[in-house]
Design an enzyme around this catalytic site. Structure first.
Site, PDB file in Angstrom:
ATOM      1  N   THR A 122       0.863  -1.185   0.000  1.00 18.01           N
ATOM      2  CA  THR A 122       0.000   0.000   0.000  1.00 18.01           C
ATOM      3  C   THR A 122       0.895   1.229   0.000  1.00 18.01           C
ATOM      4  OG1 THR A 122      -1.637  -1.234   1.237  1.00 18.01           O
ATOM      5  CG2 THR A 122      -1.836   1.173   1.270  1.00 18.01           C
ATOM      6  N   CYS A 256      -2.881  -2.364   9.012  1.00 17.69           N
ATOM      7  CA  CYS A 256      -3.214  -1.478   7.882  1.00 17.69           C
ATOM      8  C   CYS A 256      -4.020  -0.229   8.257  1.00 17.69           C
ATOM      9  CB  CYS A 256      -3.974  -2.265   6.814  1.00 17.69           C
ATOM     10  SG  CYS A 256      -2.950  -3.527   6.031  1.00 17.69           S
TER      11      CYS A 256
HETATM   12  N1  LIG Z   1      -1.216  -7.401   6.077  1.00 15.39           N
HETATM   13  C1  LIG Z   1      -2.321  -7.090   5.418  1.00 15.39           C
HETATM   14  O1  LIG Z   1      -3.433  -7.488   5.770  1.00 15.39           O
HETATM   15  C2  LIG Z   1      -2.237  -6.223   4.181  1.00 15.39           C
HETATM   16  C3  LIG Z   1      -3.320  -6.174   3.294  1.00 15.39           C
HETATM   17  C4  LIG Z   1      -3.218  -5.382   2.151  1.00 15.39           C
HETATM   18  C5  LIG Z   1      -2.077  -4.651   1.926  1.00 15.39           C
HETATM   19  N2  LIG Z   1      -1.051  -4.695   2.806  1.00 15.39           N
HETATM   20  C6  LIG Z   1       0.170  -3.924   2.499  1.00 15.39           C
HETATM   21  O2  LIG Z   1       1.140  -4.825   1.959  1.00 15.39           O
HETATM   22  C7  LIG Z   1       2.462  -4.446   2.367  1.00 15.39           C
HETATM   23  C8  LIG Z   1       3.129  -5.602   3.081  1.00 15.39           C
HETATM   24  O3  LIG Z   1       2.381  -5.899   4.240  1.00 15.39           O
HETATM   25  P1  LIG Z   1       2.617  -7.234   5.092  1.00 15.39           P
HETATM   26  O4  LIG Z   1       1.610  -7.234   6.167  1.00 15.39           O
HETATM   27  O5  LIG Z   1       2.714  -8.398   4.170  1.00 15.39           O
HETATM   28  O6  LIG Z   1       4.061  -6.912   5.693  1.00 15.39           O
HETATM   29  P2  LIG Z   1       4.995  -7.877   6.551  1.00 15.39           P
HETATM   30  O7  LIG Z   1       5.720  -7.013   7.489  1.00 15.39           O
HETATM   31  O8  LIG Z   1       4.197  -9.042   7.062  1.00 15.39           O
HETATM   32  O9  LIG Z   1       6.021  -8.490   5.469  1.00 15.39           O
HETATM   33  C9  LIG Z   1       6.944  -7.741   4.772  1.00 15.39           C
HETATM   34  C10 LIG Z   1       8.130  -8.634   4.439  1.00 15.39           C
HETATM   35  O10 LIG Z   1       9.011  -7.937   3.581  1.00 15.39           O
HETATM   36  C11 LIG Z   1      10.338  -8.302   3.916  1.00 15.39           C
HETATM   37  N3  LIG Z   1      11.262  -7.316   3.333  1.00 15.39           N
HETATM   38  C12 LIG Z   1      11.496  -6.039   3.711  1.00 15.39           C
HETATM   39  N4  LIG Z   1      12.396  -5.457   2.889  1.00 15.39           N
HETATM   40  C13 LIG Z   1      12.737  -6.378   1.954  1.00 15.39           C
HETATM   41  C14 LIG Z   1      13.619  -6.395   0.831  1.00 15.39           C
HETATM   42  N5  LIG Z   1      14.342  -5.318   0.491  1.00 15.39           N
HETATM   43  N6  LIG Z   1      13.713  -7.533   0.122  1.00 15.39           N
HETATM   44  C15 LIG Z   1      12.999  -8.637   0.447  1.00 15.39           C
HETATM   45  N7  LIG Z   1      12.141  -8.664   1.499  1.00 15.39           N
HETATM   46  C16 LIG Z   1      12.004  -7.563   2.231  1.00 15.39           C
HETATM   47  C17 LIG Z   1      10.316  -8.368   5.431  1.00 15.39           C
HETATM   48  O11 LIG Z   1      11.401  -9.105   5.932  1.00 15.39           O
HETATM   49  C18 LIG Z   1       8.964  -9.061   5.648  1.00 15.39           C
HETATM   50  O12 LIG Z   1       9.097 -10.471   5.665  1.00 15.39           O
HETATM   51  C19 LIG Z   1       2.279  -3.183   3.202  1.00 15.39           C
HETATM   52  O13 LIG Z   1       2.387  -2.072   2.377  1.00 15.39           O
HETATM   53  C20 LIG Z   1       0.849  -3.304   3.711  1.00 15.39           C
HETATM   54  O14 LIG Z   1       0.283  -2.056   4.003  1.00 15.39           O
HETATM   55  C21 LIG Z   1      -1.091  -5.478   3.925  1.00 15.39           C
END
Ligand SMILES: NC(=O)c1ccc[n+]([C@@H]2O[C@H](COP(=O)([O-])OP(=O)(O)OC[C@H]3O[C@@H](n4cnc5c(N)ncnc54)[C@H](O)[C@@H]3O)[C@@H](O)[C@H]2O)c1
Length: 423
Positions: A122, A256
């Site tokens: 996001t 979120c």
């Molecule tokens: N969790 C939800 O319900 C949800 C729903 C829709 C959108 N989003 C959006 O999606 C995005 C991710 O959310 P999430 O909850 O999956 O996050 P998260 O924190 O669960 O996972 C993110 C992952 O990215 C990895 N990471 C960070 N930098 C990296 C890099 N340079 N290379 C490889 N891996 C890397 C981290 O180690 C982690 O495992 C955010 O922008 C969030 O707002 C989340």
């Protein structure tokens, strides 16, 4: 079938990777966390998400899903790279794009000619342009494809979404990304990047608005002696309103809504609009944490510094292990600030947390407690042995901030029950 790289294996990235592999694509997922990559490569997933473990095993077994350390190792051989890295709240409320920029910097030099990069994280309006600039690759197009999955039903939401949103100024890149979803039966909305990015924030802010609205109505119900559950049925039967996200509770949270609503406030400000409505929605939510914490202390009675509060539920919602910005933790913080001792149980949380003793079963959490607070809507809480709960507690009060339990049944067992906005 496409060769896909997924950068970031959290709730969104792992679900995206496993689901695309399930649809037949060849997916390489990357993370920066070596322990995570190691565990995922063995098919062990580090999060609780219904059906995801099976999909990961299926993908690995079928040779369509693999895990590597470092974004570049996944991106060097892909046609399409999905960025699924965190976009946490920055100091000024805006979304912090440093993870997105770092990932783009890593993959820019290695992406194959004319690959497509997709923002699934996001991200604020204008981020597609930021990624383009950081990639420094005029041959690579950037597409916005926001994700709408909910934790707890992420796989189901990904495979059966209400819609797929794709934002790109380049039609062939947009079609390339939309073709990945060919096996999914959902409307595909193709638009420009700014609109796609706005859709995601607008959707989350609207859902948060519904929740704050119903919590405000619940507060009124308590004042006038109405039952919010009946009010929701009556309101929600109107097709223009619907019943979804009109469930009163302890306030909204999670990874979120809090950060995305604040980021939208910032986006609005920069666009010259004072989004007072959304400001109010956030304020009502903070108030709700205060209201529920007060309700718990009042229900227990006596000096807060001598109270022991049993808490059932720590995660921000049921069917996940995610504690990020959990309303339960916001309320616990207030209880502890008032001097109370908190003993908690959650089906997915082990080990003590700061100032909170986390028990291994729900009855141990209730031992000698003055009040029981239900703060997450785990269905299994409804079926526990409440005779046993009463025996181990020293008080009789239950504050059910999720309206999960049956008030009449609780009162029959000798509890002093209070919910949110209900009699
Ligand atoms: N969790 C939800 O319900 C949800 C729903 C829709 C959108 N989003 C959006 O999606 C995005 C991710 O959310 P999430 O909850 O999956 O996050 P998260 O924190 O669960 O996972 C993110 C992952 O990215 C990895 N990471 C960070 N930098 C990296 C890099 N340079 N290379 C490889 N891996 C890397 C981290 O180690 C982690 O495992 C955010 O922008 C969030 O707002 C989340």
């Amino acid at each position: 079938m496409a060769k896909i790289a997924v950068i970031g294996t959290g709730y969104v990235g792992l679900t995206t990777g496993a689901c695309f592999a399930h649809m037949g694509h060849k997916v390489v997922c990357a993370d920066i966390d070596p322990a995570k990559v190691d565990s995922l490569s063995k098919g062990v997933i580090p999060i609780v998400e219904l059906g995801l473990q099976d999909l990961v095993a299926e993908g690995i077994g079928g040779g369509r899903l693999s895990f590597v350390l470092g974004a570049a190792n996944a991106a060097k051989d892909c046609e399409i790279a999905f960025l699924c890295v965190p976009t946490p709240q920055g100091d000024d409320g805006s979304a912090d794009l440093s993870y997105i920029e770092a990932a783009a910097r890593e993959i820019g030099p290695v992406l194959p000619y004319e690959a497509v990069v997709v923002n699934k994280s996001t991200v604020p309006v204008g981020s597609a342009k930021v990624v383009e600039r950081v990639l420094g690759r005029p041959d690579v197009k950037v597409v916005s494809n926001p994700e709408f999955l909910r934790e707890g039903s992420a796989v189901q939401d990904f495979l059966k979404p209400d819609r797929v949103v794709i934002g790109c100024d380049d039609q062939s890149a947009a079609l390339k990304v939309s073709s990945l979803y060919d096996k999914i039966s959902a409307p595909v909305i193709i638009t420009d990047p700014a609109s796609a990015e706005t859709i995601k924030y607008a959707a989350n802010a609207f859902l948060a608005t519904k929740l704050s609205f119903i919590n405000a109505i619940a507060a009124i119900c308590e004042g006038v002696g109405a039952d919010v559950n009946d009010v929701v049925v009556g309101m929600g039967s109107d097709k223009r309103i619907g019943q979804d996200f009109l469930r009163p509770g302890p306030g909204w949270g999670g990874s979120c809504f809090p950060k995305d609503s604040r980021a939208l406030l910032k986006i609005a400000r920069e666009a010259g609009y004072h989004f007072d409505l959304l400001d109010g929605v956030i304020a009502v939510n903070e108030e709700q944490f205060d209201r529920v914490a007060d309700k718990i202390l009042v229900a227990a009675g006596g000096d807060p510094s001598k109270l022991t509060v049993a808490v059932w539920g720590l995660t921000f919602k049921a069917r996940t292990d995610d504690l990020r910005d959990s309303p339960s933790l916001a309320i616990i913080q207030r209880l502890i600030a008032a001097g109370a001792t908190v003993q908690a149980f959650d089906p997915t949380v082990e080990g003590d947390m700061d100032e909170v003793q986390v028990m291994s079963d729900p009855y141990a959490a209730c031992q000698d407690a003055d009040v029981l607070a239900v703060l997450t809507e785990w269905d299994e809480f409804r079926w526990l042995d409440f005779e046993r709960v009463r025996e181990v507690m020293s008080g009789r009060a239950i504050v059910d901030a999720r309206n999960l339990l049956d008030p009449a049944a609780m009162r029959r067992r000798g509890f002093e029950y209070s919910g949110v906005g209900r009699r």
